[in-house]
Design a protein around this motif. Structure first.
Motif, PDB file in Angstrom:
ATOM      1  N   VAL A  95      44.847  40.144  59.512  1.00 53.05           N
ATOM      2  CA  VAL A  95      43.959  40.897  59.075  1.00 53.05           C
ATOM      3  C   VAL A  95      42.675  40.144  58.640  1.00 53.05           C
ATOM      4  N   HIS A  96      41.660  40.142  59.115  1.00 53.16           N
ATOM      5  CA  HIS A  96      40.311  39.533  58.804  1.00 53.16           C
ATOM      6  C   HIS A  96      39.307  40.527  57.974  1.00 53.16           C
ATOM      7  N   ALA A  97      39.185  40.310  56.668  1.00 50.96           N
ATOM      8  CA  ALA A  97      38.420  41.217  55.832  1.00 50.96           C
ATOM      9  C   ALA A  97      37.043  40.662  55.882  1.00 50.96           C
ATOM     10  N   HIS A  98      35.912  41.442  55.770  1.00 49.05           N
ATOM     11  CA  HIS A  98      34.548  41.083  55.796  1.00 49.05           C
ATOM     12  C   HIS A  98      34.002  41.698  54.594  1.00 49.05           C
ATOM     13  N   GLY A  99      33.522  40.943  53.634  1.00 54.53           N
ATOM     14  CA  GLY A  99      32.640  41.674  52.630  1.00 54.53           C
ATOM     15  C   GLY A  99      33.563  41.837  51.056  1.00 54.53           C
ATOM     16  N   PRO A 100      33.185  41.971  50.148  1.00 58.25           N
ATOM     17  CA  PRO A 100      33.810  42.014  48.944  1.00 58.25           C
ATOM     18  C   PRO A 100      34.772  43.175  48.949  1.00 58.25           C
ATOM     19  N   ARG A 101      34.142  44.483  49.095  1.00 60.51           N
ATOM     20  CA  ARG A 101      35.026  45.374  48.909  1.00 60.51           C
ATOM     21  C   ARG A 101      36.255  45.538  50.038  1.00 60.51           C
ATOM     22  N   ALA A 102      35.941  45.193  51.151  1.00 63.56           N
ATOM     23  CA  ALA A 102      37.031  45.350  52.242  1.00 63.56           C
ATOM     24  C   ALA A 102      37.945  44.168  51.835  1.00 63.56           C
ATOM     25  N   GLY A 103      37.375  42.934  51.517  1.00 56.43           N
ATOM     26  CA  GLY A 103      38.211  41.626  51.110  1.00 56.43           C
ATOM     27  C   GLY A 103      39.247  42.111  49.725  1.00 56.43           C
ATOM     28  N   TYR A 104      38.818  42.670  49.107  1.00 57.02           N
ATOM     29  CA  TYR A 104      39.434  43.019  47.776  1.00 57.02           C
ATOM     30  C   TYR A 104      40.658  44.002  48.117  1.00 57.02           C
ATOM     31  N   THR A 105      40.240  45.071  48.854  1.00 60.83           N
ATOM     32  CA  THR A 105      41.161  46.308  49.013  1.00 60.83           C
ATOM     33  C   THR A 105      42.191  45.721  50.196  1.00 60.83           C
ATOM     34  N   ALA A 106      41.751  45.052  50.943  1.00 57.57           N
ATOM     35  CA  ALA A 106      42.878  44.529  52.124  1.00 57.57           C
ATOM     36  C   ALA A 106      43.749  43.851  51.398  1.00 57.57           C
ATOM     37  N   ARG A 107      43.526  42.792  50.775  1.00 62.02           N
ATOM     38  CA  ARG A 107      44.261  41.841  49.959  1.00 62.02           C
ATOM     39  C   ARG A 107      45.139  42.691  49.146  1.00 62.02           C
ATOM     40  N   MET A 108      44.945  43.656  48.198  1.00 59.88           N
ATOM     41  CA  MET A 108      45.582  44.371  47.347  1.00 59.88           C
ATOM     42  C   MET A 108      46.610  45.087  48.248  1.00 59.88           C
ATOM     43  N   VAL A 109      46.324  45.509  49.356  1.00 59.55           N
ATOM     44  CA  VAL A 109      47.304  46.317  50.186  1.00 59.55           C
ATOM     45  C   VAL A 109      48.452  45.548  50.682  1.00 59.55           C
ATOM     46  N   LEU A 110      47.931  44.379  51.484  1.00 62.02           N
ATOM     47  CA  LEU A 110      48.701  43.526  52.146  1.00 62.02           C
ATOM     48  C   LEU A 110      49.734  42.576  51.080  1.00 62.02           C
ATOM     49  N   VAL A 114      51.094  40.216  55.588  1.00 61.11           N
ATOM     50  CA  VAL A 114      50.343  39.887  56.899  1.00 61.11           C
ATOM     51  C   VAL A 114      49.319  38.732  56.646  1.00 61.11           C
ATOM     52  N   PRO A 115      49.313  37.939  57.608  1.00 59.29           N
ATOM     53  CA  PRO A 115      48.371  36.623  57.587  1.00 59.29           C
ATOM     54  C   PRO A 115      46.897  37.332  57.239  1.00 59.29           C
ATOM     55  N   THR A 116      46.158  36.801  56.274  1.00 57.72           N
ATOM     56  CA  THR A 116      44.795  37.343  55.902  1.00 57.72           C
ATOM     57  C   THR A 116      44.016  36.446  55.705  1.00 57.72           C
ATOM     58  N   VAL A 117      42.866  36.656  56.349  1.00 53.34           N
ATOM     59  CA  VAL A 117      41.448  35.892  56.164  1.00 53.34           C
ATOM     60  C   VAL A 117      40.504  36.781  55.498  1.00 53.34           C
ATOM     61  N   HIS A 118      39.832  36.033  54.598  1.00 47.23           N
ATOM     62  CA  HIS A 118      38.923  36.976  53.755  1.00 47.23           C
ATOM     63  C   HIS A 118      37.447  36.203  53.828  1.00 47.23           C
ATOM     64  N   GLN A 119      36.670  36.885  54.506  1.00 38.44           N
ATOM     65  CA  GLN A 119      35.055  36.091  54.619  1.00 38.44           C
ATOM     66  C   GLN A 119      34.366  37.111  53.909  1.00 38.44           C
ATOM     67  N   PRO A 120      33.988  36.392  52.770  1.00 38.21           N
ATOM     68  CA  PRO A 120      32.937  37.310  51.803  1.00 38.21           C
ATOM     69  C   PRO A 120      31.615  37.212  52.047  1.00 38.21           C
ATOM     70  N   HIS A 121      31.155  36.572  52.922  1.00 36.54           N
ATOM     71  CA  HIS A 121      29.688  36.421  53.307  1.00 36.54           C
ATOM     72  C   HIS A 121      28.668  36.060  52.396  1.00 36.54           C
ATOM     73  N   CYS A 122      28.711  37.132  51.412  1.00 39.68           N
ATOM     74  CA  CYS A 122      28.150  36.754  50.069  1.00 39.68           C
ATOM     75  C   CYS A 122      29.114  37.108  48.859  1.00 39.68           C
ATOM     76  N   TRP A 123      29.027  36.026  47.761  1.00 36.38           N
ATOM     77  CA  TRP A 123      30.026  36.345  46.789  1.00 36.38           C
ATOM     78  C   TRP A 123      29.600  37.620  45.860  1.00 36.38           C
ATOM     79  N   PRO A 124      30.419  38.465  45.660  1.00 33.33           N
ATOM     80  CA  PRO A 124      29.965  39.569  44.791  1.00 33.33           C
ATOM     81  C   PRO A 124      29.290  39.070  43.401  1.00 33.33           C
ATOM     82  N   PHE A 125      29.743  37.951  42.699  1.00 35.20           N
ATOM     83  CA  PHE A 125      29.366  37.925  41.459  1.00 35.20           C
ATOM     84  C   PHE A 125      27.814  36.976  41.607  1.00 35.20           C
ATOM     85  N   GLU A 126      27.461  36.980  42.730  1.00 32.78           N
ATOM     86  CA  GLU A 126      26.038  36.397  43.177  1.00 32.78           C
ATOM     87  C   GLU A 126      25.007  37.680  42.956  1.00 32.78           C
ATOM     88  N   ALA A 127      25.510  38.828  43.715  1.00 30.20           N
ATOM     89  CA  ALA A 127      24.922  40.186  43.516  1.00 30.20           C
ATOM     90  C   ALA A 127      24.923  40.799  42.536  1.00 30.20           C
TER      91      ALA A 127
END
Length: 390
Positions: A95-110, A114-127
């Motif tokens: 699973v390759h998750a893109h963005g803060p919402r998808a990344g957090y939800t996918a990792r909470m589920v998995l 399952v091997p998991t790649v998180h690509q934040p693109h922009c850190w949520p704490f910057e926004a």
């Protein structure tokens, strides 16, 4: 609970989960999908409705399913349940998750099953700034096989914020078939062809273009504050803001004379080619796609010195192209200097185009991501850059 053993598949299955469905993140996901389908993977893309991602992913050969996680960083129970059912149904090997919402939800589920790649693109704490976003990223890092950053600056920012990840840095790339240089004749023809320019920009007028969502992150307010100084120094110059977003009304009220609001555009390449100069005044980024796309079209750029900006430029162009973020005076000086010197603009544009061809071809980026998947899945070297999109 998720099954411990993934269902048998004829092909390796990659599930991309993305909460953003438009802008640069959607283009990154679509480019990855194209390369991975070409490499023989079964690719599934899960994302909310709207935007451009579903259509682009489907055209590229992915299976597309609707999924969204409402609420802050997708923490709602319903979003997790929907994703759990989706994972069970599609049986991804990775699973390759893109963005803060998808990344957090996918990792909470998995939770690492399952091997998991998180690509934040922009850190949520910057926004959103706040401690909560940092805590969420730190917490979810335990279930992340790799945190994929698009610049070394983004990796350092995450580490400084306390995110302890197994990092990999793969810079963004652009499709050089879609973004390629165009000469003066093409520039003039495009100014006649683009409705927003035809009646507002006189022939031969210096044109600055800013392509971005109209929102605080993208810094258009700084550019508008800089524009009167530019217009005074370069008579007849025009500024086109290409995009839409929540700040449209406020920016319209603040806009000085000589500014054109072009609205959202289906494709940005025509705007880059119509421009004399492209400006990216962002307040924060991972590594923005717009300057890379503009550079690939042979256009000089001026951009804020935020995450990834310095890394996307050749070293000998930094002084010409970078300005401090949120500094209208510095931005006005850099834009004026380039608008006033056509020969310098041309030489810089050629140098930047050569750099993108060498360092930021999307095929190179896609090949690096495929090799990351190989590493995590421990599969033979069948996922190679040479097969991706060729």
């Amino acid at each position: 609970m998720l099954p411990q053993d993934l269902p048998s598949q004829d092909r390796l299955t990659v599930l991309h989960v993305s909460q953003p469905v438009d802008g640069g993140i959607a283009r990154v996901v679509a480019d990855l999908v194209r390369s991975q389908v070409a490499a023989g993977l079964r690719v599934v893309v899960a994302a909310p409705p709207g935007g451009t991602l579903h259509a682009e992913a489907a055209v590229a050969g992915a299976e597309v399913v609707l999924w969204s996680a409402r609420g802050t960083l997708g923490t709602t129970l319903s979003g997790r349940r929907r994703l759990t059912r989706l994972v069970r149904r599609t049986g991804p090997h990775l699973v390759h998750a893109h963005g803060p919402r998808a990344g957090y939800t996918a990792r909470m589920v998995l939770r690492g099953r399952v091997p998991t790649v998180h690509q934040p693109h922009c850190w949520p704490f910057e926004a959103v700034g706040g401690l909560a976003a940092r805590i969420w990223e730190r917490y979810a890092a335990r279930w992340t096989d790799r945190v994929l950053c698009v610049s070394e600056a983004q990796r350092r920012r995450g580490a400084t914020a306390g995110v302890t990840g197994r990092w990999v840095v793969i810079p963004n790339g652009v499709d050089l078939r879609r973004f390629s240089p165009a000469g003066d004749d093409a520039r003039a023809a495009l100014r006649e062809a683009l409705p927003a320019l035809r009646d507002t920009v006189p022939a031969g007028a210096p044109l600055v273009v800013c392509v971005a969502r109209l929102c605080p992150q993208k810094g258009q307010s700084t550019l508008l504050r800089a524009w009167p100084e530019v217009a005074a120094a370069v008579p007849g110059a025009r500024l086109a803001l290409v995009g839409d977003g929540p700040d449209r009304a406020a920016l319209g009220r603040a806009a000085p004379p000589g500014v054109v609001f072009a609205g959202a555009a289906e494709g940005a390449a025509a705007w880059y080619r119509a421009a004399d100069l492209v400006v990216v005044p962002s307040r924060w980024e991972g590594m923005a796609l717009v300057p890379l796309e503009a550079m690939a079209c042979g256009r000089p750029v001026v951009l804020s010195d935020v995450g990834g900006a310095r890394e996307c430029l050749p070293a000998d162009a930094v002084d010409d192209c970078l300005v401090p973020p949120g500094d209208p005076a510095a931005l006005a000086r850099a834009v004026t200097a380039l608008l006033a010197d056509p020969d310098r603009r041309t030489a810089l544009g050629e140098r930047l185009a050569d750099h993108v061809r060498m360092a930021h071809d999307v095929q190179r980026t896609a090949g690096a991501v495929l090799n990351l998947y190989r590493e995590l899945l421990a599969v033979p070297p069948v996922l190679t850059a040479t097969r991706a999109g060729r």
